[in-house]
Write a protein that holds these residues in place. Structure first.
Motif, PDB file in Angstrom:
ATOM      1  N   MET A  55       0.832  -1.209   0.000  1.00 34.41           N
ATOM      2  CA  MET A  55       0.000   0.000   0.000  1.00 34.41           C
ATOM      3  C   MET A  55       0.873   1.268   0.000  1.00 34.41           C
ATOM      4  N   ILE A  56       0.348   2.309  -0.643  1.00 33.79           N
ATOM      5  CA  ILE A  56       0.959   3.638  -0.637  1.00 33.79           C
ATOM      6  C   ILE A  56      -0.019   4.569   0.077  1.00 33.79           C
ATOM      7  N   THR A  57       0.473   5.357   1.033  1.00 35.90           N
ATOM      8  CA  THR A  57      -0.380   6.358   1.668  1.00 35.90           C
ATOM      9  C   THR A  57      -0.213   7.691   0.940  1.00 35.90           C
ATOM     10  N   VAL A  58      -1.319   8.317   0.617  1.00 35.50           N
ATOM     11  CA  VAL A  58      -1.283   9.634  -0.040  1.00 35.50           C
ATOM     12  C   VAL A  58      -1.873  10.661   0.915  1.00 35.50           C
ATOM     13  N   LYS A  59      -1.120  11.751   1.142  1.00 36.05           N
ATOM     14  CA  LYS A  59      -1.631  12.842   1.988  1.00 36.05           C
ATOM     15  C   LYS A  59      -1.631  14.142   1.205  1.00 36.05           C
ATOM     16  N   CYS A  60      -2.610  14.987   1.493  1.00 30.33           N
ATOM     17  CA  CYS A  60      -2.672  16.294   0.832  1.00 30.33           C
ATOM     18  C   CYS A  60      -2.817  17.383   1.879  1.00 30.33           C
ATOM     19  N   GLU A 110      -7.802  14.340   2.462  1.00 27.97           N
ATOM     20  CA  GLU A 110      -6.787  14.579   3.458  1.00 27.97           C
ATOM     21  C   GLU A 110      -5.781  13.430   3.421  1.00 27.97           C
ATOM     22  N   GLU A 111      -6.311  12.217   3.345  1.00 30.35           N
ATOM     23  CA  GLU A 111      -5.437  11.049   3.368  1.00 30.35           C
ATOM     24  C   GLU A 111      -6.170   9.890   2.710  1.00 30.35           C
ATOM     25  N   MET A 112      -5.459   9.080   1.937  1.00 29.22           N
ATOM     26  CA  MET A 112      -6.060   7.895   1.321  1.00 29.22           C
ATOM     27  C   MET A 112      -4.971   6.863   1.057  1.00 29.22           C
ATOM     28  N   SER A 113      -5.393   5.662   0.671  1.00 32.78           N
ATOM     29  CA  SER A 113      -4.427   4.609   0.367  1.00 32.78           C
ATOM     30  C   SER A 113      -4.598   4.144  -1.067  1.00 32.78           C
ATOM     31  N   LEU A 114      -3.498   3.730  -1.668  1.00 31.67           N
ATOM     32  CA  LEU A 114      -3.516   3.163  -3.023  1.00 31.67           C
ATOM     33  C   LEU A 114      -2.772   1.834  -2.981  1.00 31.67           C
ATOM     34  N   SER A 115      -3.146   0.921  -3.866  1.00 25.38           N
ATOM     35  CA  SER A 115      -2.387  -0.337  -3.955  1.00 25.38           C
ATOM     36  C   SER A 115      -1.031  -0.033  -4.575  1.00 25.38           C
ATOM     37  N   PHE A 116      -0.035  -0.737  -4.081  1.00 25.27           N
ATOM     38  CA  PHE A 116       1.315  -0.580  -4.608  1.00 25.27           C
ATOM     39  C   PHE A 116       1.541  -1.576  -5.732  1.00 25.27           C
ATOM     40  N   SER A 134      10.891  14.474  -6.973  1.00 27.26           N
ATOM     41  CA  SER A 134      10.241  14.853  -8.232  1.00 27.26           C
ATOM     42  C   SER A 134       9.225  13.775  -8.611  1.00 27.26           C
ATOM     43  N   GLU A 135       8.462  14.034  -9.655  1.00 27.00           N
ATOM     44  CA  GLU A 135       7.408  13.073 -10.025  1.00 27.00           C
ATOM     45  C   GLU A 135       7.984  11.805 -10.653  1.00 27.00           C
ATOM     46  N   ASN A 136       9.277  11.817 -10.976  1.00 25.92           N
ATOM     47  CA  ASN A 136       9.928  10.607 -11.502  1.00 25.92           C
ATOM     48  C   ASN A 136      10.300   9.623 -10.401  1.00 25.92           C
ATOM     49  N   HIS A 137      10.191  10.068  -9.171  1.00 28.14           N
ATOM     50  CA  HIS A 137      10.608   9.241  -8.042  1.00 28.14           C
ATOM     51  C   HIS A 137       9.862   7.899  -8.046  1.00 28.14           C
ATOM     52  N   VAL A 138      10.602   6.808  -7.891  1.00 30.32           N
ATOM     53  CA  VAL A 138       9.994   5.462  -7.892  1.00 30.32           C
ATOM     54  C   VAL A 138       9.754   5.027  -6.448  1.00 30.32           C
ATOM     55  N   LEU A 139       8.546   4.494  -6.224  1.00 29.18           N
ATOM     56  CA  LEU A 139       8.104   4.218  -4.852  1.00 29.18           C
ATOM     57  C   LEU A 139       8.418   2.798  -4.407  1.00 29.18           C
ATOM     58  N   ASN A 140       8.407   2.639  -3.082  1.00 36.54           N
ATOM     59  CA  ASN A 140       8.491   1.303  -2.490  1.00 36.54           C
ATOM     60  C   ASN A 140       7.208   1.035  -1.701  1.00 36.54           C
ATOM     61  N   GLU A 141       6.918  -0.246  -1.511  1.00 36.84           N
ATOM     62  CA  GLU A 141       5.764  -0.647  -0.698  1.00 36.84           C
ATOM     63  C   GLU A 141       5.801   0.083   0.648  1.00 36.84           C
ATOM     64  N   GLY A 142       4.677   0.670   1.034  1.00 42.93           N
ATOM     65  CA  GLY A 142       4.583   1.316   2.341  1.00 42.93           C
ATOM     66  C   GLY A 142       4.959   2.792   2.341  1.00 42.93           C
ATOM     67  N   ASP A 143       5.384   3.315   1.202  1.00 42.58           N
ATOM     68  CA  ASP A 143       5.796   4.731   1.161  1.00 42.58           C
ATOM     69  C   ASP A 143       4.629   5.670   1.440  1.00 42.58           C
ATOM     70  N   GLU A 144       4.992   6.842   2.002  1.00 40.83           N
ATOM     71  CA  GLU A 144       3.999   7.894   2.218  1.00 40.83           C
ATOM     72  C   GLU A 144       4.290   9.037   1.250  1.00 40.83           C
TER      73      GLU A 144
END
Lengths: 150, 81, 150, 81
Positions: free
Chosen positions: B1-6, B17-23, B61-71
């Motif tokens: 999962m990825i946590t997204v905060k605004c 405010e906050e949501m989750s997305l599948s990784f 930057s928006e090119n940044h590659v994510l890992n499981e659990g990233d916020e």
């Protein structure tokens, strides 16, 4: 070294005393205090709200304090930033720097404020009666931060 | 999962405010933005502000590659102090 | 605007409160505090004495405050300088500047300290047990003052 | 009359905190210094420090010409703050 946010009013007397209490070498203390003004270009303000990014704010403030200590050879640094609803004339941010010589203490406090306004995830909203307006980032603040690049 | 905060205007416009997305493997911030834009116009509006992006409290930057659990956080230029 | 000398300890909390009490426009306050350190290049110090030129000191401090207000568009300035015997860790001088923007408040306080160390008739003697030594004027203070010439 | 005041090292070396001198027409600070040096070696020593000079609380040079009632002060470079 202390860097934190708080929802309760900042007590500058207490922060000054805490800063002084720990000093062994310093002959100079510079403090900066940012206040809520009761007007801006749109008219009379009835307080502000400060939103922040819990977790990142504290980390960024602490890293900023550490950078200032190292860069200006400060003996002590305290950064206290208020968050939440803040009334007119209350303190938004209090910064204290102690150093052996005054030039370092002045530079440290100015540096912290310039970088804080550029890098720390805090957002200001001004209240006008029923409505409220987000404060726009200023290009003068960007210029102020860029003078410390080396 | 990825946590997204605004935060701030981005929070208000995206109504989130906050949501989750599948990784998924090799997921970038740009992928997150595309996925959110597909969910509704409010996200297109929010990203049209070109918000700053933080991953695990570090500006990226928006090119940044994510890992499981990233916020991941989206927010406007800061105005503290 | 306040500029004075006093023989009693400086209360920075009181001075800060007095400075803030009168503000209408300012969003930024910078304070400087100079402390007695307990050592110098000769060893451990047991306090200092500050001699001054009564009459001239007050006039020079007040003129300095006025110059700072005008040059940096400050809303308020307070300069309090201690004279007589001063113990280790006590405050020698306290300066507070309030302005609409932080750059002016920082510049005003730095200017006051640089010019004060060059122009105000005060002389420091450091005590070491039974003996005491007059402090020599520093060339770095002369350089600091000269940067404000224009 | 002219009032003469001395401070810090100048006070200690001249052994004088305050004294009075008779005024005469066109009297300069240099005249005051000559007159004091004639009064004893301690003044020669004090002036060998090249003290700063104030007349009525304003810094002046030794060429400064005095008026009846002026207050002249001699002191070393300042070290406050």
């Amino acid at each position: 070294m202390v860097a934190r946010v708080q929802e309760t009013p900042i007590n500058s007397d207490y922060e000054t005393a805490e800063l002084r209490r720990l000093l062994k070498l310093s002959g100079a203390i510079v403090t900066f205090c940012g206040l809520v003004r009761d007007f801006n270009h749109l008219g009379k303000i009835e307080g502000i709200s400060l939103e922040h990014y819990p977790g990142m704010t504290e980390k960024t403030l602490l890293r900023l304090a550490q950078q200032a200590v190292k860069r200006f050879e400060l003996e002590q640094v305290r950064i206290i930033h208020r968050v939440g609803r803040i009334d007119n004339a209350e303190t938004i941010v209090w910064v204290g720097c102690a150093a052996v010589h005054r030039q370092a203490a002045f530079a440290g406090a100015a540096y912290i404020m310039d970088i804080l306004k550029q890098d720390v995830p805090l957002w200001k909203k001004e209240h006008y009666g029923e409505s409220s307006v987000w404060v726009e980032a200023k290009s003068t603040d960007k210029d102020a931060a860029s003078r410390w690049q080396k | 999962m990825i946590t997204v905060k605004c935060f701030a205007q981005v929070r208000e416009i995206s109504q989130t405010e906050e949501m989750s997305l599948s990784f998924h493997q090799n997921m970038s911030i740009a992928d997150v933005q595309r996925q959110l834009c597909a969910q509704g116009e409010q996200w297109q509006k929010a990203f049209s502000l070109s918000p700053l992006i933080a991953c695990n409290h570090i500006i990226v930057s928006e090119n940044h590659v994510l890992n499981e659990g990233d916020e991941v956080a989206f927010f406007p230029p800061v105005t503290g102090g």
